[in-house]
Design a protein around this motif. Structure first.
Motif, short mmCIF file in Angstrom:
data_model
loop_
_atom_site.label_atom_id
_atom_site.label_comp_id
_atom_site.label_asym_id
_atom_site.label_seq_id
_atom_site.Cartn_x
_atom_site.Cartn_y
_atom_site.Cartn_z
N VAL A 173 56.02 74.23 -14.61
CA VAL A 173 54.73 73.78 -15.14
C VAL A 173 54.71 72.25 -15.20
CG1 VAL A 173 53.17 73.80 -17.12
CG2 VAL A 173 54.39 75.89 -16.47
N GLY A 174 55.80 71.68 -15.71
CA GLY A 174 55.89 70.23 -15.78
C GLY A 174 55.92 69.58 -14.41
N PHE A 175 56.56 70.25 -13.46
CA PHE A 175 56.63 69.73 -12.09
C PHE A 175 55.24 69.64 -11.48
CE2 PHE A 175 57.36 70.52 -7.46
CZ PHE A 175 58.05 69.34 -7.18
N SER B 29 57.85 73.93 -26.56
CA SER B 29 57.79 73.23 -25.28
C SER B 29 56.85 72.02 -25.38
CB SER B 29 57.30 74.18 -24.18
OG SER B 29 57.20 73.51 -22.94
N ASN B 30 55.70 72.22 -26.00
CA ASN B 30 54.75 71.12 -26.16
C ASN B 30 55.21 70.10 -27.20
OD1 ASN B 30 52.44 71.65 -24.33
ND2 ASN B 30 52.32 73.58 -25.45
N ALA B 31 55.93 70.55 -28.22
CA ALA B 31 56.45 69.63 -29.23
C ALA B 31 57.43 68.65 -28.60
CB ALA B 31 57.13 70.41 -30.35
N SER B 32 58.29 69.15 -27.72
CA SER B 32 59.21 68.27 -26.99
C SER B 32 58.43 67.29 -26.13
CB SER B 32 60.14 69.11 -26.12
OG SER B 32 60.92 68.29 -25.27
N ASN B 33 57.39 67.78 -25.49
CA ASN B 33 56.55 66.94 -24.64
C ASN B 33 55.87 65.82 -25.44
OD1 ASN B 33 53.42 67.10 -23.03
ND2 ASN B 33 55.25 66.32 -22.06
N LEU B 34 55.39 66.14 -26.64
CA LEU B 34 54.73 65.15 -27.48
C LEU B 34 55.71 64.09 -27.98
CD1 LEU B 34 52.46 67.54 -29.58
CD2 LEU B 34 51.68 65.85 -27.91
N THR B 35 56.98 64.47 -28.13
CA THR B 35 58.00 63.52 -28.59
C THR B 35 58.36 62.52 -27.51
OG1 THR B 35 58.88 65.29 -30.00
CG2 THR B 35 60.29 63.37 -29.68
N ASP B 36 58.07 62.86 -26.27
CA ASP B 36 58.44 62.01 -25.14
C ASP B 36 57.42 60.88 -24.96
OD1 ASP B 36 59.81 61.11 -22.88
OD2 ASP B 36 58.63 62.37 -21.53
N GLY B 37 57.44 59.92 -25.91
CA GLY B 37 56.47 58.84 -25.84
C GLY B 37 57.07 57.44 -25.90
N LEU B 38 58.36 57.36 -26.25
CA LEU B 38 59.05 56.08 -26.35
C LEU B 38 60.35 56.14 -25.56
CD1 LEU B 38 58.73 55.38 -30.20
CD2 LEU B 38 57.13 54.74 -28.39
N ASP C 52 56.85 65.22 -17.91
CA ASP C 52 56.62 66.57 -18.44
C ASP C 52 57.60 67.58 -17.86
OD1 ASP C 52 54.56 65.36 -19.72
OD2 ASP C 52 52.96 66.61 -18.88
N VAL C 53 58.04 67.35 -16.63
CA VAL C 53 58.95 68.27 -15.98
C VAL C 53 60.27 68.37 -16.75
CG1 VAL C 53 59.91 66.51 -14.43
CG2 VAL C 53 59.94 68.91 -13.73
N GLY C 54 60.64 67.31 -17.45
CA GLY C 54 61.85 67.34 -18.26
C GLY C 54 61.58 67.80 -19.68
N SER C 55 60.55 67.21 -20.32
CA SER C 55 60.29 67.51 -21.73
C SER C 55 59.82 68.94 -21.95
CB SER C 55 59.26 66.52 -22.28
OG SER C 55 58.03 66.59 -21.57
N LEU C 56 58.96 69.46 -21.09
CA LEU C 56 58.51 70.84 -21.24
C LEU C 56 59.67 71.82 -21.06
CD1 LEU C 56 55.08 70.88 -19.34
CD2 LEU C 56 55.47 70.78 -21.80
N ALA C 57 60.57 71.50 -20.14
CA ALA C 57 61.72 72.38 -19.88
C ALA C 57 62.69 72.39 -21.06
CB ALA C 57 62.44 71.94 -18.61
N LEU C 58 62.97 71.22 -21.65
CA LEU C 58 63.89 71.16 -22.79
C LEU C 58 63.34 71.96 -23.97
CD1 LEU C 58 65.04 67.41 -22.75
CD2 LEU C 58 66.32 69.42 -21.97
N GLY C 59 62.05 71.76 -24.26
CA GLY C 59 61.43 72.52 -25.35
C GLY C 59 61.36 74.00 -25.03
#
Length: 316
Positions: free
Chosen positions: A86-88, A159-168, A221-228
């Motif tokens: 999905v992130g890809f 999955s989305n929480a990890s994505n939202l954290t990916d901002g800095l 997103d391909v990384g953050s969505l996968a980790l979450g």
């Protein structure tokens, strides 16, 4: 010894693979597109290579499957790669079509939900249960027919929480790395599979080498969505949703800050935070990106330490 080897191989392969990937992304002039509604101090990041998750997530998964080919590890690997896909797709649209937004929110949620439902169906074949464990009590909360809904929502939400954290720079990777050490100790105490957690630690650690400020590449997103997604799949497999909330509190806080902000503005036309997710609130309050990132790392480290001590004291 195998545990150290799993981390080391994943780390080395990611370090070696990301270096030419960054050079290729720069040569192709493919990079991050900064959202217009984001903080102005992030505009300099425009064009920075992104989508590092294309590299480090598959490396973590492949190395894990080399060391452990159990049905549980296959399940976690496939579920993680589902969210990776999905992130890809989202990243391809953002990066190659020069859009700050890839898949829209409805599309992203639809695909994430489908993956979570399919993952749940397979999880129930491996470890059948309709309950979530209550931490430190030794008991569980039987949710019956409602549990599948909770498990799917939690997995998509994480999955989305990890994505939202990916901002800095370094934030999402650092938080995941610190939290996953707690997850690793928890897994050892519970006798759960360690392999994918170990290889993800190695891969994320290598990614952070290129991602700490000033970032040479973002995970995307391909990384953050996968980790979450991995955290969510791990939780639904064993009914450990509440445990994952305790072990990954910053992901939850970041997601809640967005929910609170959106709800408050829609109902009361007022903002609770200067900007959400909450890491941007602190930036606009005058803290530097580096200060916010390190502060969040320290917060997560303290939470992880407290939980580890509590687990060692109570579970033993």
């Amino acid at each position: 010894m195998d545990n150290i080897l799993e981390i080391s191989i994943s780390f080395v392969l990611t370090i070696l693979a990301l270096f030419p990937f960054i050079k290729w992304m720069k040569k192709m002039k493919v990079g991050q597109h900064i959202r217009q509604e984001g903080p102005d101090m992030h505009n300099y990041k425009e064009g920075t290579p992104t989508m590092a998750g294309i590299i480090f997530i598959p490396i973590a998964v492949i190395v894990a499957l080399i060391f452990d080919r159990s049905s549980v590890t296959y399940f976690l690997a496939i579920a993680t790669m589902g969210f990776w896909a999905v992130g890809f797709a989202d990243g391809l649209i953002q990066t190659f079509f020069h859009r700050s937004e890839g898949l829209n929110m409805r599309q992203k949620l639809f695909f994430q939900t489908v993956i979570a439902i399919v993952a749940f169906l397979f999880a129930e074949r491996l470890v059948p249960h309709l309950y979530t464990y209550l931490p430190f009590t030794g008991s569980n909360w039987n949710l019956a027919w409602f549990y599948p809904i909770v498990a799917v929502i939690f997995t998509v939400g994480m999955s989305n929480a990890s994505n939202l954290t990916d901002g800095l720079d370094g934030l999402d990777g650092g938080v995941y790395l610190i939290s996953s050490i707690g997850l690793l100790i928890f897994s050892v105490m519970k006798g759960l599979p360690l392999t994918l957690t170990l290889t993800s630690i190695g891969a994320v650690l290598a990614f952070l080498f290129y991602n700490v400020k000033p970032a040479k590449i973002f995970m995307g997103d391909v990384g953050s969505l996968a980790l979450g997604g991995y955290i969510g799949a791990f939780a639904m497999l064993y009914g450990y949703e509440i445990w994952m909330i305790i072990l990954f509190p910053l992901f939850i806080i970041e997601a809640l800050s967005v929910i609170i902000q959106v709800t408050s503005f829609k109902i009361f036309k007022k903002r609770v935070f200067r900007m959400s997710p909450i890491h941007h609130h602190f930036e606009l309050a005058g803290y530097s990106e580096f200060q916010v990132t390190v502060g969040f790392w320290l917060f997560q480290a303290v939470c992880t330490a407290i939980m580890v001590v509590a687990m060692l004291w109570i579970l033993h």
